[in-house]
Design an enzyme around this catalytic site. Sequence first.
Site, mmCIF file in Angstrom:
data_model
loop_
_atom_site.group_PDB
_atom_site.id
_atom_site.type_symbol
_atom_site.label_atom_id
_atom_site.label_comp_id
_atom_site.label_asym_id
_atom_site.label_seq_id
_atom_site.Cartn_x
_atom_site.Cartn_y
_atom_site.Cartn_z
ATOM 1 N N CYS A 220 6.843 2.419 24.597
ATOM 2 C CA CYS A 220 7.926 3.131 23.880
ATOM 3 C C CYS A 220 7.319 4.250 23.035
ATOM 4 O O CYS A 220 6.282 4.062 22.395
ATOM 5 C CB CYS A 220 8.670 2.143 22.987
ATOM 6 S SG CYS A 220 9.942 2.900 21.973
ATOM 7 N N CYS B 96 6.556 2.587 17.093
ATOM 8 C CA CYS B 96 6.919 1.357 17.781
ATOM 9 C C CYS B 96 5.645 0.614 18.211
ATOM 10 O O CYS B 96 4.657 1.238 18.603
ATOM 11 C CB CYS B 96 7.771 1.690 19.000
ATOM 12 S SG CYS B 96 8.417 0.200 19.798
ATOM 13 N N ARG C 175 0.835 -1.207 0.000
ATOM 14 C CA ARG C 175 0.000 0.000 0.000
ATOM 15 C C ARG C 175 0.870 1.257 0.000
ATOM 16 O O ARG C 175 0.552 2.257 -0.638
ATOM 17 C CB ARG C 175 -0.943 0.016 1.217
ATOM 18 C CG ARG C 175 -2.080 -0.983 1.083
ATOM 19 C CD ARG C 175 -3.131 -0.812 2.151
ATOM 20 N NE ARG C 175 -3.788 0.493 2.100
ATOM 21 C CZ ARG C 175 -4.831 0.826 2.864
ATOM 22 N NH1 ARG C 175 -5.338 -0.054 3.709
ATOM 23 N NH2 ARG C 175 -5.366 2.010 2.790
ATOM 24 N N HIS D 93 -7.085 8.559 10.524
ATOM 25 C CA HIS D 93 -6.628 7.161 10.603
ATOM 26 C C HIS D 93 -5.121 7.031 10.454
ATOM 27 O O HIS D 93 -4.620 5.958 10.153
ATOM 28 C CB HIS D 93 -7.351 6.309 9.547
ATOM 29 C CG HIS D 93 -8.835 6.219 9.796
ATOM 30 N ND1 HIS D 93 -9.725 5.734 8.880
ATOM 31 C CD2 HIS D 93 -9.574 6.558 10.883
ATOM 32 C CE1 HIS D 93 -10.956 5.779 9.383
ATOM 33 N NE2 HIS D 93 -10.890 6.276 10.592
ATOM 34 N N CYS E 138 13.992 0.367 21.434
ATOM 35 C CA CYS E 138 13.689 -0.734 22.353
ATOM 36 C C CYS E 138 13.706 -2.101 21.675
ATOM 37 O O CYS E 138 13.416 -3.117 22.315
ATOM 38 C CB CYS E 138 12.335 -0.502 23.028
ATOM 39 S SG CYS E 138 10.939 -0.810 21.937
ATOM 40 N N CYS F 188 12.492 -1.372 16.232
ATOM 41 C CA CYS F 188 12.657 -0.073 16.890
ATOM 42 C C CYS F 188 14.119 0.158 17.312
ATOM 43 O O CYS F 188 14.702 -0.686 17.996
ATOM 44 C CB CYS F 188 11.750 -0.024 18.119
ATOM 45 S SG CYS F 188 11.887 1.510 19.043
HETATM 46 ZN ZN LIG Z 1 10.370 1.041 20.718
#
Ligand SMILES: [Zn+2]
Length: 370
Positions: free
Chosen positions: A159, A154, A95, A146, A267, A264
Amino acid sequence: MPSSRHQKSPFSMTPSPSTDTPIFASEEEINSFGKYLHSSKRILVLCGAGLSAASGIPTFSGDGAHWRGHKCTSISSIDCFEELPGLVWKYHAERRKLALGAGPNRGHEALAVLARKKNGVRVLTQNIDGLSQKAKHPKDRLYELHGSLMDIKCSNKECDYYEKDNFKEPICPALAVKDAIENFAPTARQSFNDKASTEEVGSKLSELTLKDEKENNEKTILKPALKFEPRPNPLADIIASLSPIMTDEMKAEPVPDVKDLPHCPKCSSLLRPAVVWFGESLSVPQYNEIIAWIDEEKRLDLMIVIGTKGEVFPAGKFVDIAKEKGARVCVVNMDKSHLGTLTAREKKDWVFEGNAAEILPVFFEGILLN
Ligand SMILES: [Zn+2]
């Protein structure tokens, strides 16, 4: 029958495909709306998939919308991401590729110019393709209800990692896309005149909306103190009842390994598109900001609803709120026989049937030339 209007485009970003505008209303109706639009100071606009159809973006929200044989509505869910993240990422990567390759049409451009010319215009879009931004819509007058396919966040709720406007293509080597448009072809072909089988979803949503209205005191909704309470999205239940969330075919779809998906940098959890999926709520701060703007003044002059039936909660609520504030309603849609709750309009309102990319420039021409 009214005569065919000869229209000169006031927009230069994309050439007009034709000098003849299809007949979509009588001169009287067009003039009546044009005059009112011109005198309106505070205008709220709600956009849906019909606005982006002329840019070649397929309709994804109906029950008939499919990608690689799977229901789009089943894949666009938080449940599916938790179980099949590779599938959900692959779908969104395609998309993204489609949206990155598409350009804004004259409808997006007309709205952007209207928002630049009139301070009191706020546009709420349910589209996640980023085409309004490409049309240089003023950022402070555009709300992406949206989210956006170009924003990444994340998946770990603890986070706060958030990446705005990530236009990298492919977003990672494992999600390289070669043939996105082919996979969406069946729905892409329907997008201009999409009468796909959305009635079942639509009617169930209408029932829920009515139930929801009974349960709420509408006067309370208009109080400036209203805060949007996060609540389970009723659509998630509807979709679940219409089709199994995760079919065997979905599980069998070849997808990248989870370790090869974007992770991420803060994290190490999985990243995800910053869009609102079924089963999730809209952004509460954003919703409150829109309500605060609506309540800044006693009156709202006009509500324009473009290319959407406005039935997905709570976007459709804005139409009711606008009416309560005295707004007259204008609906622009490819098919006026499938307008759901918007069919119940008052005499003072307008419904124009046709392509928003052709209709909007006609209406906004007078404002642009002044
Ligand atoms: Zn994160």
